[in-house]
Each structure stands twice: as structure tokens, then as C-alpha cells.
Design a protein around this motif. Structure first.
Motif, mmCIF file in Angstrom:
data_model
loop_
_atom_site.group_PDB
_atom_site.id
_atom_site.type_symbol
_atom_site.label_atom_id
_atom_site.label_comp_id
_atom_site.label_asym_id
_atom_site.label_seq_id
_atom_site.Cartn_x
_atom_site.Cartn_y
_atom_site.Cartn_z
ATOM 1 N N HIS A 215 0.753 -1.434 -0.349
ATOM 2 C CA HIS A 215 0.089 -0.200 0.174
ATOM 3 C C HIS A 215 0.973 1.253 -0.315
ATOM 4 O O HIS A 215 0.573 2.363 0.067
ATOM 5 N N ALA A 216 2.145 1.784 0.404
ATOM 6 C CA ALA A 216 2.947 2.271 0.028
ATOM 7 C C ALA A 216 3.901 2.548 -0.658
ATOM 8 O O ALA A 216 4.537 3.433 -1.246
ATOM 9 N N ALA A 218 3.448 3.209 -3.886
ATOM 10 C CA ALA A 218 3.372 5.122 -4.883
ATOM 11 C C ALA A 218 3.932 5.853 -3.965
ATOM 12 O O ALA A 218 4.153 7.339 -3.954
ATOM 13 N N THR A 219 4.036 6.053 -2.532
ATOM 14 C CA THR A 219 4.874 7.428 -1.753
ATOM 15 C C THR A 219 5.865 6.896 -0.717
ATOM 16 O O THR A 219 6.213 7.988 -0.603
ATOM 17 N N ALA A 220 6.028 5.736 -0.638
ATOM 18 C CA ALA A 220 7.412 5.596 0.354
ATOM 19 C C ALA A 220 8.425 5.580 -0.514
ATOM 20 O O ALA A 220 8.282 4.994 -1.959
ATOM 21 N N TRP A 222 11.490 4.306 -3.145
ATOM 22 C CA TRP A 222 12.553 3.070 -3.952
ATOM 23 C C TRP A 222 14.375 3.737 -4.040
ATOM 24 O O TRP A 222 14.266 4.813 -4.365
ATOM 25 N N PHE A 240 8.900 5.937 -8.683
ATOM 26 C CA PHE A 240 7.910 5.314 -8.544
ATOM 27 C C PHE A 240 7.109 5.154 -10.120
ATOM 28 O O PHE A 240 6.791 3.950 -10.513
ATOM 29 N N GLN A 241 6.794 6.453 -10.388
ATOM 30 C CA GLN A 241 6.303 5.924 -11.770
ATOM 31 C C GLN A 241 7.196 5.908 -13.092
ATOM 32 O O GLN A 241 6.749 4.852 -14.256
ATOM 33 N N LYS A 252 3.267 -2.939 -8.051
ATOM 34 C CA LYS A 252 1.841 -1.843 -7.352
ATOM 35 C C LYS A 252 1.878 -3.701 -6.411
ATOM 36 O O LYS A 252 0.755 -3.531 -5.145
#
Length: 268
Positions: A215-216, A218-220, A222, A240-241, A252
Motif C-alpha cells: 500500500h506504500a 506509490a508514496t514510500a 525506492w 516510482f512512476q 504494485k
């Protein structure tokens, strides 16, 4: 090129009633003896437009009928999109009563909406890029997402387990996405490289530290990890994108594969 599947397999992969595959075949849209990923997209779009009724139009869904011109355009555009190298996750197929249009970026979507609202009474946008990207591995078309090579846990020397999901990327290179309850250090990165190399000798290993929880994603953060002499380690942030564009929507779901088993082992 994707593999061929029987009609029942295609319907199951599309999460649709097999009757739609049969109906599409009867109309000459697909060949049931050679169904592949493109056909799955075609059947999915066909089922949608066959049930679409424009404002002010009256027709029975159960009545037998031939395809209308705008429906044929939509189905043909869907097949073309599945083959088009420009198709990406953002691509949208716009269906109108007098034609179709395919856009590939948020800016192009916005331009279409501005222009269409002033001249057309109705249109529908279909996320064709996501549909193509979500095809099962054996039915992939233009989206040659990297093939998954392994998905397993590795016990490190300090008692911590790290989950590794590795994909083939460019020729001679493998990317290992690693999730762990705590940040990876140089010895762990070395162990990961060696572990992947034992199964895929002679290739370059790229190690990416991913968020542990799906769940993280897209925000946490990498990070790509680079080892330095003397057990040093460099963490290079990754967007991430950009990773999604390269590896597809499978990123995802990395955390959901075996996330419950990625834990600190008991030393008792």
C-alpha cells in the motif's frame, strides 16, 4: 508474441462470460482457433460497446443486431492500440457515436476533453493502456513487461529475511526488487547479488530496495543500491512512476506476494 488460448481460457482471463467470445467470433472479430492477448482486448471492448446506448437512443440489449459503424471503429482501434508502440499505461481510447480517438498522455486527454465537450453530446473513455498492461504474462502483446524470474525469501546472516522478486530487463541484466523489515546494508546487498547469480550466472544484477508494504508503493521511497569498497553503500532514489513505466503494474503487487513471510526470524 503472446500464446494462443481456447475460448474458455480467454473468457476466464478477461473475467467475462464465454458468450462474449462466441458472439465476437460470430461477427468475425476474432478467430477462436488462434486467440491471443489482442483478442482479449478486442472482446473486452466489444462487450462494452455492444451494451453502450447513447443518450436519446433506444434499443434492446437482447435483440439480434449487426455492429454499427462506431462500434466497428472502436473494436478496430482497440486491436490497433494493443499493437501500437506508443500505447502506455496512460493511454485512453475515447469512443463517440461518430468515431474514436486514442490519446497517450494527461495533456492529450485534457485537450480531447476541452475540444469534445463543445462539439459532441456524448463520449466514453476506456483505459485501454491499463487493460493491455494487465494482460496475463502468457497473453502479453505490445507491453513486453520484464519476465519474473524468481519470487522468494532469502535468510540473511543476521537472522533477517528479505523478499526478492527478480525480473529480466535488458539483455544480460536482472533487476532484483528487495523488501525487508529494515534497511539493507552492503553485506545484505552482496548476499542478494550472489543468491540471484546462483540461479542466473553470467548476468549483471541490479538491486532495488522497495517499500515492504504494497500500500506504500506509490508514496514510500525506492532506492537503487550500489556497493562501494570497504562495505560502503550508496542509495540512489528512484521515481516510482518511472519504475512503473519500465516494469509495469506488477510493481504494485510486489508487497502482496509473500509479504507475511518477510519477518525477523526468532533467535530463541
Amino acid at each position: 508474441m503472446s500464446a494462443f488460448v481456447p475460448p474458455a481460457g480467454l473468457a476466464n482471463a478477461a473475467n467475462m462470460n464465454r458468450g462474449w467470445v462466441t458472439k465476437a467470433a460470430q461477427l468475425g472479430l476474432v478467430n477462436t482457433s488462434a486467440l491471443d492477448g489482442e483478442d482479449l482486448i478486442v472482446v473486452r471492448v466489444f462487450a462494452f460497446v455492444d451494451q453502450l446506448v447513447w443518450p436519446g437512443e433506444r434499443r434492446s440489449r437482447s435483440a439480434s443486431r449487426s455492429m454499427e459503424p462506431w462500434q466497428s471503429l472502436a473494436v478496430n482501434a482497440a486491436r490497433d492500440a494493443a499493437r501500437d508502440p506508443q500505447t502506455n499505461l496512460d493511454s485512453i481510447l475515447w469512443i463517440m457515436s461518430d468515431g474514436v480517438e486514442l490519446t497517450h498522455s494527461p495533456g492529450a486527454h485534457a485537450a480531447f476533453l476541452v475540444n469534445s465537450r463543445s462539439i459532441r453530446s456524448g463520449f466514453v473513455g476506456m483505459p485501454i493502456g491499463e487493460w493491455v498492461a494487465e494482460l496475463p504474462p502468457h497473453l502479453e502483446t505490445i507491453f513486453h513487461w520484464p519476465r519474473q524470474l524468481l519470487s522468494e525469501n532469502l535468510a540473511l546472516s543476521d537472522g533477517v529475511e528479505v523478499h526478492i522478486t527478480a525480473f529480466s530487463t535488458i539483455r544480460g541484466q536482472i533487476t532484483a526488487f528487495c523488501g525487508s523489515p529494515r534497511g539493507l546494508e552492503a553485506p545484505a546487498v552482496k548476499a542478494i547479488r550472489n543468491h540471484v547469480l546462483t540461479r542466473n550466472p553470467g548476468v549483471n544484477i541490479r538491486v532495488v530496495e522497495r517499500p515492504l508494504h504494497a500500500h506504500a508503493a506509490a508514496t514510500a521511497p525506492w532506492h537503487e543500491l550500489y556497493e562501494l569498497p570497504g562495505d560502503g553503500l550508496v542509495r540512489r532514489p528512484l521515481a516510482f512512476q518511472a519504475l512503473l513505466d519500465e516494469y509495469g503494474p506488477q510493481l504494485k503487487h510486489l508487497g502482496a506476494v509473500k509479504e507475511s513471510t518477510v519477518r525477523r526470524r526468532s533467535t530463541g
